[in-house]
Design an enzyme around this catalytic site. Structure first.
Site, PDB file in Angstrom:
ATOM      1  N   LYS A  87      -7.609  -7.147   8.538  1.00 18.15           N
ATOM      2  CA  LYS A  87      -7.066  -7.119   7.173  1.00 18.15           C
ATOM      3  C   LYS A  87      -5.790  -6.279   7.175  1.00 18.15           C
ATOM      4  O   LYS A  87      -5.791  -5.123   7.631  1.00 18.15           O
ATOM      5  CB  LYS A  87      -8.122  -6.496   6.267  1.00 18.15           C
ATOM      6  CG  LYS A  87      -8.049  -6.941   4.843  1.00 18.15           C
ATOM      7  CD  LYS A  87      -9.275  -6.449   4.111  1.00 18.15           C
ATOM      8  CE  LYS A  87      -9.235  -6.745   2.659  1.00 18.15           C
ATOM      9  NZ  LYS A  87     -10.322  -6.076   1.948  1.00 18.15           N
TER      10      LYS A  87
HETATM   11  C1  E4P Z   1     -11.596  -6.854  -1.052  1.00 20.97           C
HETATM   12  O1  E4P Z   1     -11.449  -7.084   0.069  1.00 20.97           O
HETATM   13  C2  E4P Z   1     -10.841  -5.924  -1.893  1.00 20.97           C
HETATM   14  O2  E4P Z   1     -10.388  -4.832  -1.186  1.00 20.97           O
HETATM   15  C3  E4P Z   1     -11.748  -5.560  -3.023  1.00 20.97           C
HETATM   16  O3  E4P Z   1     -12.297  -6.762  -3.537  1.00 20.97           O
HETATM   17  C4  E4P Z   1     -11.110  -4.741  -4.116  1.00 20.97           C
HETATM   18  O4  E4P Z   1     -12.005  -4.657  -5.202  1.00 20.97           O
HETATM   19  P1  E4P Z   1     -11.835  -3.572  -6.369  1.00 20.97           P
HETATM   20  O5  E4P Z   1     -10.585  -3.878  -7.109  1.00 20.97           O
HETATM   21  O6  E4P Z   1     -13.058  -3.772  -7.231  1.00 20.97           O
HETATM   22  O7  E4P Z   1     -11.793  -2.224  -5.709  1.00 20.97           O
END
Ligand code: E4P
Length: 218
Positions: A87
């Protein structure tokens, strides 16, 4: 639509796998920190454990902000397990790193996407997944699902292979709306997926069926 669970919590991942609805996992540094895992070796070990529980892509995020650091980290992460997806944030160095990983057969998830232009750049670099953050856009009074629709249109105009992974999905209506919009994947906490189950007519119907069965046996 694929369902990824958005957590680094092993118990929740196991529970979701048992439900039979999980196709993969996404994590981020905040979700890893929530599990209180200290030290890089333990963090890498945790990713391996997640990969052993789920037979599907597991996103592991780089911490480096510079190209060289991202490459070094991403290569280490990719070696942990064949299901690891590296990522990478949408920055100039991130784009260069995604291009490098794509050319070297390493899967990527381009994260922190808040605009169609960013999603277009990620697809141009060959990202495997792009993660538009639906909930965080809603948090600032922008329509997060609208961004999903926009990206779906753009990608389909040009046949981009990058999969749209709706992230920051926080409640059942987000999941439904992302499915209607044509997201390839939604990643969310287990609680949001379980909330899809609930319907008072199901509860009432089940209660009545059991009552009628019991009465018929008297
Ligand atoms: C996923 O990979 C993201 O980092 C995550 O869904 C972010 O979610 P949040 O906005 O609820 O922290």
């Amino acid at each position: 639509m694929k369902f990824f669970i958005d957590t680094a919590n092993l118990e929740q991942i196991k529970e979701a796998v048992q439900l039979g609805i999980i196709d993969g996992v996404t994590t981020n540094p905040s979700l890893m920190a929530k599990e209180n895992i200290k030290g890089i070796d333990n963090i890498y070990q945790h990713y391996k454990e997640i990969c052993e529980i789920v037979d599907g892509p597991v996103s592991a995020e780089v911490i480096s902000l510079d190209y060289e650091g991202m490459i070094e980290e991403g290569e280490k992460l990719a070696k942990l397990h064949p299901n690891i997806v590296v990522k990478v944030p949408i920055t100039a160095d991130g784009l260069k790193a995604i291009r490098y990983f794509t050319d070297n057969g390493i899967k990527t998830n381009c994260t922190l996407i808040f605009s169609a232009g960013q999603a277009l750049l990620a697809a141009k670099c060959g990202a495997t997944y792009v993660s538009p953050f639906v909930g965080r856009l809603d948090d600032i009074s922008h329509d997060g699902v609208d961004l999903i629709r926009q990206i779906v249109d753009i990608y389909s105009n040009y046949g981009f292979q990058t999969q749209i992974l709706a992230a920051s999905v926080r409640h059942p209506m987000h999941i439904i709306e992302c499915a209607e919009a044509g997201a390839d994947v939604a990643t969310c906490p287990l609680s949001s997926m379980l909330a899809l189950l609930n319907h008072p007519l199901t509860d009432n119907g089940l209660k009545q069926f059991l009552k009628d069965y019991e009465n018929s046996q008297k």
